[in-house]
Design a protein around this motif. Structure first.
Motif, PDB file in Angstrom:
ATOM      1  N   LEU A 141       0.804  -1.216   0.000  1.00 26.93           N
ATOM      2  CA  LEU A 141       0.000   0.000   0.000  1.00 26.93           C
ATOM      3  C   LEU A 141       0.843   1.275   0.000  1.00 26.93           C
ATOM      4  CD1 LEU A 141      -2.910  -0.953   2.433  1.00 26.93           C
ATOM      5  CD2 LEU A 141      -2.904  -0.926  -0.062  1.00 26.93           C
ATOM      6  N   GLY A 142       2.158   1.132   0.047  1.00 21.73           N
ATOM      7  CA  GLY A 142       3.008   2.313  -0.016  1.00 21.73           C
ATOM      8  C   GLY A 142       4.216   2.199   0.884  1.00 21.73           C
ATOM      9  N   PHE A 143       4.940   3.329   0.994  1.00 18.19           N
ATOM     10  CA  PHE A 143       6.122   3.403   1.844  1.00 18.19           C
ATOM     11  C   PHE A 143       5.720   3.680   3.288  1.00 18.19           C
ATOM     12  CE2 PHE A 143       7.750   4.299  -2.351  1.00 18.19           C
ATOM     13  CZ  PHE A 143       9.005   3.697  -2.356  1.00 18.19           C
ATOM     14  N   ALA A 144       6.591   3.275   4.220  1.00 20.28           N
ATOM     15  CA  ALA A 144       6.390   3.587   5.640  1.00 20.28           C
ATOM     16  C   ALA A 144       7.749   3.724   6.299  1.00 20.28           C
ATOM     17  CB  ALA A 144       5.580   2.495   6.332  1.00 20.28           C
ATOM     18  N   GLN A 145       7.853   4.665   7.212  1.00 22.37           N
ATOM     19  CA  GLN A 145       9.084   4.796   8.005  1.00 22.37           C
ATOM     20  C   GLN A 145       8.850   4.054   9.317  1.00 22.37           C
ATOM     21  OE1 GLN A 145      10.625   8.840   8.804  1.00 22.37           O
ATOM     22  NE2 GLN A 145      12.585   7.991   8.131  1.00 22.37           N
ATOM     23  N   LEU A 146       9.456   2.871   9.428  1.00 22.01           N
ATOM     24  CA  LEU A 146       9.182   1.963  10.533  1.00 22.01           C
ATOM     25  C   LEU A 146      10.316   1.946  11.551  1.00 22.01           C
ATOM     26  CD1 LEU A 146       7.915  -1.120   8.484  1.00 22.01           C
ATOM     27  CD2 LEU A 146       6.506   0.611   9.611  1.00 22.01           C
ATOM     28  N   PRO A 147      10.000   1.915  12.841  1.00 23.82           N
ATOM     29  CA  PRO A 147      11.045   1.682  13.835  1.00 23.82           C
ATOM     30  C   PRO A 147      11.637   0.290  13.647  1.00 23.82           C
ATOM     31  CG  PRO A 147       8.873   1.635  14.850  1.00 23.82           C
ATOM     32  CD  PRO A 147       8.676   2.103  13.443  1.00 23.82           C
TER      33      PRO A 147
END
Length: 320
Positions: free
Chosen positions: A237-243
């Motif tokens: 569903l797209g990009f994410a900035q994940l811990p």
């Protein structure tokens, strides 16, 4: 002189039969013992000993009082020994409050091994992302991403919190790979809403010098659940900035890939912390759990100053 000391002198006088004998037992002198007994009798309004030039004889009231005092001191000593044992021995119920994602992904998988090592400890786990008052709620240990400064608490950092820009391989195949930050304006992004503040978590991307700065990007999708964000990212569903603790499983399995090296917030309160009440003697059940947790993290490449994300190779780097 405090009441407990007076009672100890009283029992020593009963047992020895004289002020001189009580003084030897209590490492004092007969005059001090005599004055202590006199003050105790004045407080009670009773005569505990009949005095004469030749002998000291306990009264009927004194005998009855001695039985009660002896039991009180024995019970107190027994209670102190029991509490010391409980504090020194890893046992009892350990109440833990953990941030949701960290609790599910990092903490819960360790419980079986911990309980096998410390079978006398019973775990009580509370999962939420709220910074609750752990003293008021009788919590032994809280695991939080970040912490609220409180002089009553100790905050021990378990690891930094490193963020990675993640995406599914399928998304890249369908939409292409962005080569710079401006390219992200043409792509979908999954945002994270912080429950306590209802604010969207900022997005940090590297400029041409490799310096991470906040970028204003439109979020195509938004969630307030970290695991849902990771799954939505893996679902394309797209990009994410994940811990790092959210990204780890997907990156290891290949469900996710990362762009750019990790981003680590510079704030001193950023990271994953073990938080517990400040006290002179840390209960053994808390101490051994923290030791077990830090050793388990170290085995996976994480400590107070680093995470495995430092060694992860991104598919797009600054030089590309």
């Amino acid at each position: 002189m405090d009441k407990l000391r007076s009672l100890e002198i009283f029992l020593a006088t009963c047992d020895s039969g004289s002020f001189a004998g009580a003084a030897r037992i209590c490492n004092s002198d007969p005059s001090t013992v005599s004055k202590a007994i006199g003050r105790l009798e004045a407080q009670l309004g009773l005569t505990l000993f009949q005095r004469s030039t030749r002998q000291l004889r306990i009264t009927t009231a004194g005998k009855r009082y001695a039985r009660t005092v002896r039991k009180i001191i024995q019970d107190l000593s027994s209670c102190e020994n029991e509490l010391k044992y409980l504090n020194d021995s890893p046992s009892g119920t350990l109440r833990i409050s953990s941030a949701v994602c960290y609790g599910h992904l990092y903490l819960r998988p360790l419980f079986r091994a911990f309980c096998q090592r410390y079978p006398a400890i019973k775990l009580e786990l509370e999962i939420n992302d709220l910074h609750v008052d752990i003293i008021e709620n009788d919590i032994d240990l809280a695991l939080r991403t970040g912490y609220v400064k409180d002089s009553r608490l100790v905050a021990r950092r378990l690891s930094p919190m490193d963020f990675l820009v993640c995406v599914s391989p399928q998304y890249l195949e369908a939409h292409g790979t962005p080569r710079n930050c401006d390219d992200f304006k043409q792509h979908q992004w999954i945002g994270f809403r912080i429950k306590e503040t209802q604010q969207l978590q900022p997005i940090f991307l590297p400029n041409e010098k490799g310096e991470y700065i906040p970028y204003e990007l439109e979020r195509s999708h938004i969630t307030d659940d970290g695991e849902a964000m990771a799954h939505m990212c893996a679902d394309g569903l797209g990009f994410a900035q994940l811990p790092h603790f959210l990204a780890k499983k997907g990156l290891n399995s290949g469900a996710l890939v990362s762009l750019y090296p990790y981003f680590r917030p510079p704030q001193p309160d950023s990271g994953v912390f073990a938080i517990y009440p400040k006290r002179d003697y840390l209960p053994a059940k808390v101490r051994v759990f923290i030791e077990f947790l830090t050793a388990s993290l170290a085995a996976t490449g994480e400590d107070a100053n680093s995470t495995w994300a430092e060694d992860w190779n991104p598919i797009v780097n600054f030089s590309q």
